[in-house]
Structure formats: C-alpha cells, structure tokens
Design an enzyme around this catalytic site. Sequence first.
Site, PDB file in Angstrom:
ATOM      1  N   HIS A   1       0.808  -1.224   0.000  1.00  0.00           N
ATOM      2  CA  HIS A   1       0.000   0.000   0.000  1.00  0.00           C
ATOM      3  C   HIS A   1       0.842   1.277   0.000  1.00  0.00           C
ATOM      4  O   HIS A   1       0.380   2.307  -0.470  1.00  0.00           O
ATOM      5  CB  HIS A   1      -0.996   0.000   1.173  1.00  0.00           C
ATOM      6  CG  HIS A   1      -0.391   0.343   2.489  1.00  0.00           C
ATOM      7  ND1 HIS A   1       0.325  -0.573   3.236  1.00  0.00           N
ATOM      8  CD2 HIS A   1      -0.375   1.506   3.167  1.00  0.00           C
ATOM      9  CE1 HIS A   1       0.739   0.012   4.334  1.00  0.00           C
ATOM     10  NE2 HIS A   1       0.335   1.270   4.325  1.00  0.00           N
ATOM     11  N   ASP A   2       2.056   1.219   0.485  1.00  0.00           N
ATOM     12  CA  ASP A   2       2.920   2.403   0.517  1.00  0.00           C
ATOM     13  C   ASP A   2       4.057   2.338  -0.492  1.00  0.00           C
ATOM     14  O   ASP A   2       5.002   3.129  -0.413  1.00  0.00           O
ATOM     15  CB  ASP A   2       3.514   2.590   1.920  1.00  0.00           C
ATOM     16  CG  ASP A   2       2.584   3.306   2.874  1.00  0.00           C
ATOM     17  OD1 ASP A   2       1.644   3.977   2.398  1.00  0.00           O
ATOM     18  OD2 ASP A   2       2.791   3.206   4.102  1.00  0.00           O
TER      19      ASP A   2
ATOM     20  N   LYS B   1       5.871   5.338  -1.992  1.00  0.00           N
ATOM     21  CA  LYS B   1       6.813   6.172  -1.226  1.00  0.00           C
ATOM     22  C   LYS B   1       8.235   6.049  -1.763  1.00  0.00           C
ATOM     23  O   LYS B   1       9.076   6.890  -1.470  1.00  0.00           O
ATOM     24  CB  LYS B   1       6.762   5.814   0.259  1.00  0.00           C
ATOM     25  CG  LYS B   1       5.526   6.329   0.950  1.00  0.00           C
ATOM     26  CD  LYS B   1       5.582   6.041   2.434  1.00  0.00           C
ATOM     27  CE  LYS B   1       4.371   6.607   3.149  1.00  0.00           C
ATOM     28  NZ  LYS B   1       4.422   6.289   4.589  1.00  0.00           N
TER      29      LYS B   1
ATOM     30  N   HIS C   1       1.862   9.532  -3.235  1.00  0.00           N
ATOM     31  CA  HIS C   1       2.455   8.193  -3.188  1.00  0.00           C
ATOM     32  C   HIS C   1       1.488   7.089  -3.638  1.00  0.00           C
ATOM     33  O   HIS C   1       1.944   6.131  -4.273  1.00  0.00           O
ATOM     34  CB  HIS C   1       3.119   7.895  -1.827  1.00  0.00           C
ATOM     35  CG  HIS C   1       2.225   7.364  -0.763  1.00  0.00           C
ATOM     36  ND1 HIS C   1       1.549   8.173   0.108  1.00  0.00           N
ATOM     37  CD2 HIS C   1       1.913   6.090  -0.431  1.00  0.00           C
ATOM     38  CE1 HIS C   1       0.852   7.423   0.949  1.00  0.00           C
ATOM     39  NE2 HIS C   1       1.043   6.155   0.641  1.00  0.00           N
TER      40      HIS C   1
END
Length: 179
Positions: free
Chosen positions: A130-131, A134, A159
């Site tokens: 999910h990140d 980044k 992001h």
Amino acid sequence: MPKIAGDEVCRRVKSEPDSAFLPIVLVTAYDERVSRSKALEARADDLLISPIHRAELVARVRSLLRLRVYHDDLVRHENVVLSLSAALEAKDAYTRGHSQRVSFWAVEIGRELGLAESELRELEYGGLLHDIGKIGIAEPILHKAGTLTGEEMALMRQHPVIGAEILKDVEFLRGASRA
C-alpha cells in the site's frame, strides 16, 4: 520395487524442501484401501491401482504438473511482493513492519467479512504494497522530523498514484492495487 517400497520413496522425496512439491503418482497392485492409506501418509499426490491405463496415467500426470506450475508461479509472485515490500522498508526504516501489520489486519477484516481466498490474497498483497509509491518520494520529505508544509504534504499524497503507476503492468497485482 524389491528393496524399498514406493510409499517410502515418496516419503523421502517429500521430506526434502527442494522436492516437497514434486508431484508423485504411486502405482500399486495391492489392496486399494491399505495402499491409499500408505500413499496419503507418504504425501503422494495420486494413487493408481494396477493394471493402469496409459491414458489415465498421462492425464493425471499432466494435471499434477499443471498444479505444480501454478504453485511455482504463486511462489514467484509472493517473492516479488515480499521483495517490493522489503525495498520500501529499506528506504523508510521508521515504518519497519508497518506494511506487514496493515496486511495482517486487512486479511483479518476480510476473513470476518467472509471474503474468498482470492480476495484475501489481494488484501494481503495490497496491504504489503500500500505504501510502495513512497519509493518515489524524496528522502527529505519522507524523513522530515517536523510537520510537512502544504507543498510537501501534496507531494506525499501522491504516493498512492506513484504506487499505482509502479504496479500497473504487473498482471497478478491488478486486484491488489484496487484493494
């Protein structure tokens, strides 16, 4: 086989990590009930009673080999997901373990909702990744000690878009990118 029984060969092959998922079909001329029990204990994938029909043996072996290919693909896919998740955490050590926790809780909630296994896998992958966007955020913004400025916050909010772009061509992650 004169020196060692087929179920023992199967047991030994299946006990080795490198061959644990190797498809094995045992063929026997003995009592089906006893042979089935021994074959199951040895983790054989199938058992045929002699005399066998060549076409049946070929069909069962092909089926088992297809399952092996699917299993190998799944393992490769999971390795890709775990590698991407590890890459993210290598960049942002502050959030170490965060993606695994999100993934765990997403799957737990999905189970409570009665979702299918395929949907739970998408939640698992989605949580782990999910990140991932980044990776495209500048280090000074990611590691800033204080409050982000409006401009920095706008960049940070990109992001998910960056993550979707990173994953857009990875076929097996399409569902996870929606999750």
